[in-house]
Design a protein around this motif. Structure first.
Motif, PDB file in Angstrom:
ATOM      1  N   SER A 552      -9.462 -51.630 -30.122  1.00  0.00           N
ATOM      2  CA  SER A 552      -8.391 -52.618 -30.064  1.00  0.00           C
ATOM      3  C   SER A 552      -8.438 -53.441 -31.343  1.00  0.00           C
ATOM      4  O   SER A 552      -9.474 -54.010 -31.686  1.00  0.00           O
ATOM      5  N   ASN A 553      -7.323 -53.471 -32.059  1.00  0.00           N
ATOM      6  CA  ASN A 553      -7.258 -54.219 -33.312  1.00  0.00           C
ATOM      7  C   ASN A 553      -6.889 -55.665 -33.048  1.00  0.00           C
ATOM      8  O   ASN A 553      -5.826 -55.958 -32.490  1.00  0.00           O
ATOM      9  N   HIS A 554      -7.784 -56.569 -33.430  1.00  0.00           N
ATOM     10  CA  HIS A 554      -7.519 -58.005 -33.336  1.00  0.00           C
ATOM     11  C   HIS A 554      -7.478 -58.535 -34.757  1.00  0.00           C
ATOM     12  O   HIS A 554      -8.485 -58.892 -35.337  1.00  0.00           O
ATOM     13  N   ASN A 555      -6.250 -58.523 -35.326  1.00  0.00           N
ATOM     14  CA  ASN A 555      -6.076 -58.780 -36.758  1.00  0.00           C
ATOM     15  C   ASN A 555      -6.907 -57.753 -37.538  1.00  0.00           C
ATOM     16  O   ASN A 555      -6.713 -56.556 -37.384  1.00  0.00           O
ATOM     17  N   SER A 556      -7.873 -58.188 -38.331  1.00  0.00           N
ATOM     18  CA  SER A 556      -8.665 -57.247 -39.114  1.00  0.00           C
ATOM     19  C   SER A 556      -9.932 -56.818 -38.389  1.00  0.00           C
ATOM     20  O   SER A 556     -10.756 -56.102 -38.941  1.00  0.00           O
ATOM     21  N   GLN A 557     -10.119 -57.244 -37.130  1.00  0.00           N
ATOM     22  CA  GLN A 557     -11.311 -56.901 -36.381  1.00  0.00           C
ATOM     23  C   GLN A 557     -11.070 -55.682 -35.505  1.00  0.00           C
ATOM     24  O   GLN A 557      -9.962 -55.460 -35.020  1.00  0.00           O
ATOM     25  N   LYS A 558     -12.124 -54.889 -35.296  1.00  0.00           N
ATOM     26  CA  LYS A 558     -12.087 -53.730 -34.409  1.00  0.00           C
ATOM     27  C   LYS A 558     -12.942 -54.041 -33.182  1.00  0.00           C
ATOM     28  O   LYS A 558     -14.162 -54.136 -33.266  1.00  0.00           O
ATOM     29  N   MET A 559     -12.299 -54.203 -32.046  1.00  0.00           N
ATOM     30  CA  MET A 559     -13.007 -54.470 -30.802  1.00  0.00           C
ATOM     31  C   MET A 559     -13.145 -53.157 -30.043  1.00  0.00           C
ATOM     32  O   MET A 559     -12.149 -52.499 -29.730  1.00  0.00           O
ATOM     33  N   ILE A 560     -14.393 -52.751 -29.741  1.00  0.00           N
ATOM     34  CA  ILE A 560     -14.673 -51.434 -29.139  1.00  0.00           C
ATOM     35  C   ILE A 560     -15.331 -51.616 -27.769  1.00  0.00           C
ATOM     36  O   ILE A 560     -16.505 -51.986 -27.692  1.00  0.00           O
ATOM     37  N   PRO A 561     -14.595 -51.370 -26.678  1.00  0.00           N
ATOM     38  CA  PRO A 561     -15.231 -51.383 -25.357  1.00  0.00           C
ATOM     39  C   PRO A 561     -15.799 -50.003 -25.013  1.00  0.00           C
ATOM     40  O   PRO A 561     -15.285 -48.981 -25.475  1.00  0.00           O
ATOM     41  N   ILE A 562     -16.876 -49.975 -24.216  1.00  0.00           N
ATOM     42  CA  ILE A 562     -17.423 -48.714 -23.688  1.00  0.00           C
ATOM     43  C   ILE A 562     -17.458 -48.831 -22.163  1.00  0.00           C
ATOM     44  O   ILE A 562     -18.110 -49.725 -21.622  1.00  0.00           O
ATOM     45  N   LEU A 563     -16.743 -47.927 -21.491  1.00  0.00           N
ATOM     46  CA  LEU A 563     -16.672 -47.928 -20.039  1.00  0.00           C
ATOM     47  C   LEU A 563     -17.430 -46.730 -19.480  1.00  0.00           C
ATOM     48  O   LEU A 563     -17.528 -45.676 -20.121  1.00  0.00           O
ATOM     49  N   VAL A 564     -17.955 -46.896 -18.280  1.00  0.00           N
ATOM     50  CA  VAL A 564     -18.665 -45.804 -17.617  1.00  0.00           C
ATOM     51  C   VAL A 564     -17.995 -45.537 -16.267  1.00  0.00           C
ATOM     52  O   VAL A 564     -17.660 -46.460 -15.523  1.00  0.00           O
ATOM     53  N   LEU A 565     -17.766 -44.273 -15.971  1.00  0.00           N
ATOM     54  CA  LEU A 565     -17.162 -43.822 -14.706  1.00  0.00           C
ATOM     55  C   LEU A 565     -18.209 -42.995 -13.958  1.00  0.00           C
ATOM     56  O   LEU A 565     -18.784 -42.063 -14.529  1.00  0.00           O
ATOM     57  N   TYR A 566     -18.480 -43.333 -12.682  1.00  0.00           N
ATOM     58  CA  TYR A 566     -19.527 -42.625 -11.943  1.00  0.00           C
ATOM     59  C   TYR A 566     -19.166 -42.566 -10.459  1.00  0.00           C
ATOM     60  O   TYR A 566     -18.232 -43.261 -10.005  1.00  0.00           O
ATOM     61  N   PHE A 567     -19.910 -41.758  -9.708  1.00  0.00           N
ATOM     62  CA  PHE A 567     -19.624 -41.542  -8.282  1.00  0.00           C
ATOM     63  C   PHE A 567     -20.874 -41.832  -7.454  1.00  0.00           C
ATOM     64  O   PHE A 567     -21.980 -41.397  -7.782  1.00  0.00           O
ATOM     65  N   LEU A 568     -20.660 -42.606  -6.356  1.00  0.00           N
ATOM     66  CA  LEU A 568     -21.714 -42.871  -5.389  1.00  0.00           C
ATOM     67  C   LEU A 568     -21.231 -42.398  -4.022  1.00  0.00           C
ATOM     68  O   LEU A 568     -20.101 -42.714  -3.612  1.00  0.00           O
TER      69      LEU A 568
END
Length: 636
Positions: A552-568
């Motif tokens: 996600s670009n926030h002006n000149s910044q790069k914001m990088i989320p990491i999500l995890v998908l799992y099953f219980l």
């Protein structure tokens, strides 16, 4: 009766009925009792019993007052005559200082001084003129290269701007519209004013002041018409030649710094225009604003001590000029004599971190309207670009052993791409030191609040140090906990919590105090540890996971989320955020290193069976999907 007798009788009656002419008084009766009604009696009492009130009354302590009095006494001392006793130099100086400190009218001052308003006017102007004459040594431009280098050393050590030899700006002093001036003194802020133009060093002291330009002129035009501006233009200020910057091969000139109202020159730097700034330009603007802010802070100290400058002065421009100059000389005099008592500068040194806020200007800075149609030289633009390059490379601030030894609770951030950030082991805060240095990042109040809150994850312990709680206190703690939970769940702004908390307190519970700081602390120190604990247990139970990411670009910044998908088996499919951070770029190598470190941190690298991201070359390679320089291939 004859006509002659009638005429004589009329003359006699006229002179008999005529009133005696009213005798003129030398002075009002209560003026003659000056020794009884004067504020000097109060000053003597304050000096003996309340030194702090004495200093507040005169804006200086008794030693400084006596020293200043000794300096200007030869000029302001008047001789007694057979007709009257002269007003003493002590009384003259005290009256002038009280006028400068309060801005009270002459008519008002007469009641506390027992001096006629007309006399007060002449006393104040004569005393101000005496201070300007006798305190000349306190405001001087450096006379040689060594003097300028000393100024530059101060800016480098205190404000992280090497080769800066002065911060320049103008301040509008409000005045009553001078007679017959039309709109000559009417400024863009919509009031009549004179301009105080100043150059300030790193110690909040004036090294040049000029007062008298009409408020209609811009700062750029004002400085051009000053003697300082003319000497600068001619190159006659004895500024040292360009020198190699610290820890680099850049050879750059010594420069003054100012805002957008000034012209960009080889020896005068101003910020990049605010539109479409790159990250590097934002960093330069931030570093320049740290140095430039000193002149703004100096004006703030000046007007907070001499509050006459906060009023609309009802005197002629010539008289205002002398009074304002006297205030500037007094400022430097007191900064050198009683610096700690005269001004507390800690409240002015508070900058926002450019890594966390788009607006990296100091909150109190109000830039003038930019001037159009004034082109800078190519060499000036190149010098600014070189400063910009220096601040983003060799000149950036880094975490070092000195900082570690001084602040033992800090550690270097270990996450890839976050080398310019440090973390606090006490409160968990992370912030950038790459461009701001250390002076503005440590906020003891916020740190102490977070430190106290982090000692316990129990809501009851967070709200009160007591070990036993009444039912009402427990209910209040629960209310504030739920309030914070809904704030987080429904993505409410933390900044809005102060107003919402006041509304709840007004309508429902008078003791409810869950504003921004407490809400943030509850989320950080209560819900976050609990949520991370739950996620850690979930990931230990599952056999496989999928990883998702995007940028996600926030002006000149790069914001990088990491999500995890799992099953219980007992809960079904779940997804959570593992990390959400900023990276300096979006390359395959950087992303792979970042994702791998997070997977190792959570211990789930061996459980990853799928990777999901947007369809770009850095994530999955080209159309043929056979490239090796992409995140998908590197993770395999």
């Amino acid at each position: 009766m004859s006509k002659k007798r009638k005429a004589c009788l009329a003359i006699v009656l006229y002179f008999a009925s005529a009133k005696e002419p009213k005798r003129r008084r030398w002075a009002k009766e209560w003026y003659l009792k000056r020794e009884e009604f004067t504020s000097e009696n109060l000053l003597r009492e304050l000096k003996l019993s309340e030194p702090r009130d004495y200093q507040n009354f005169l804006r200086m302590n008794n030693d400084s007052f006596n020293e200043l009095l000794e300096i200007i006494s030869p000029i302001i001392t008047k001789q007694d005559t057979v007709m009257r006793k002269a007003i003493s130099p002590t009384k003259r100086l005290a009256t002038t200082l009280r006028f400068l400190a309060t801005g009270r009218s002459f008519e008002d001052l007469k009641f506390s001084t027992a001096i006629a308003p007309q006399t007060i006017s002449s006393i104040i102007l004569e005393t101000c003129e005496a201070m300007i004459t006798k305190l000349q040594e306190y405001i001087q431009l450096p006379k040689n290269s060594e003097g300028w280098r000393a100024v530059a050393k101060g800016f480098e050590s205190k404000w992280n701007f090497p080769h800066c030899i002065g911060a320049v700006d103008g301040k509008h002093i409000a005045v009553q519209k001078p007679k017959g001036s039309g709109s000559q003194y009417y400024n863009y802020k919509h009031f009549f004013s004179l301009v105080l133009m100043a150059v300030v060093d790193s110690n909040y002291e004036f090294i040049m002041v000029d007062v008298g330009a009409n408020g209609r002129m811009s700062d750029g035009a004002v400085i051009t018409n000053t003697k300082f501006g003319q000497l600068l233009e001619k190159g006659e200020l004895n500024i040292p030649p360009p020198k190699i910057m610290p820890n680099s091969n850049y050879q750059l000139p010594f420069v003054f710094v100012g805002d957008e109202a000034f012209a960009l020159k080889d020896n005068f730097m101003k910020p990049f225009p605010q539109r479409n700034l790159t990250r590097e330009e934002r960093v330069f603007n931030y570093r320049l604003s740290r140095a430039r802010c000193i002149v703004e802070n100096t004006f703030g100290i000046l007007v907070s001590r001499f509050r006459l400058l906060l009023t609309t002065i009802n005197l002629s421009p010539e008289k205002v000029q002398r009074i304002v100059l006297a205030c500037c000389y007094l400022h430097n005099f007191l900064r050198r004599k009683i610096k700690d008592q005269y001004s507390d500068i800690s409240k002015y040194n508070n900058f926002d971190d450019p890594e966390n806020d788009v607006n990296i200007e100091h909150p109190q800075l109000h830039c003038l309207q930019p001037l159009r149609g004034r082109n800078a030289s190519i060499s000036a633009k190149n010098i600014r670009l070189k400063f910009c390059d220096y601040f983003n490379n060799e000149g950036k601030c880094t975490f070092n052993e000195k900082l570690q030894n001084e602040y033992t609770f800090l550690k270097k951030c270990q996450k890839p791409g976050q080398e310019y950030k440090i973390e606090c082991t006490v409160c968990g805060a992370a912030f950038s030191i790459e461009h701001g240095g250390k002076s503005h990042n440590f906020k003891p109040e916020r740190h102490n609040i977070a430190a106290r809150a982090s000692k316990s994850h129990k809501v009851s312990n967070f709200f009160s140090p007591k070990t036993q709680f009444a039912v009402k206190e427990q209910k209040l703690a629960a209310d504030e906990e739920i309030f914070s939970y809904h704030t987080c769940k429904y993505n409410q702004s933390l900044n809005s919590m102060d107003c919402t908390s006041q509304l709840v307190r007004k309508l429902y519970e008078k003791k409810f105090t869950c504003g921004r700081t407490k809400t943030k602390s509850i989320i950080t120190n209560v819900y976050l540890p609990y949520a991370l604990n739950v996620l850690k247990k979930d990931l230990s139970k599952c056999n496989f996971v999928s990883i998702m990411t995007d940028a996600s670009n926030h002006n000149s910044q790069k914001m990088i989320p990491i999500l995890v998908l799992y099953f219980l088996p007992d809960e079904g499919v779940k997804n959570n955020i593992l990390e959400f951070n900023e990276l300096p770029g979006e390359t395959a190598s950087l992303l792979t290193q970042y994702i791998s470190s997070i997977l190792d941190e959570w211990g789930i690298r061996s459980k990853v069976i799928a990777f999901s991201a947007d369809n770009t070359n850095c994530n999955f390679g080209g159309v043929a999907r056979n490239g090796k320089n992409n995140v998908f291939y590197k993770l395999k």
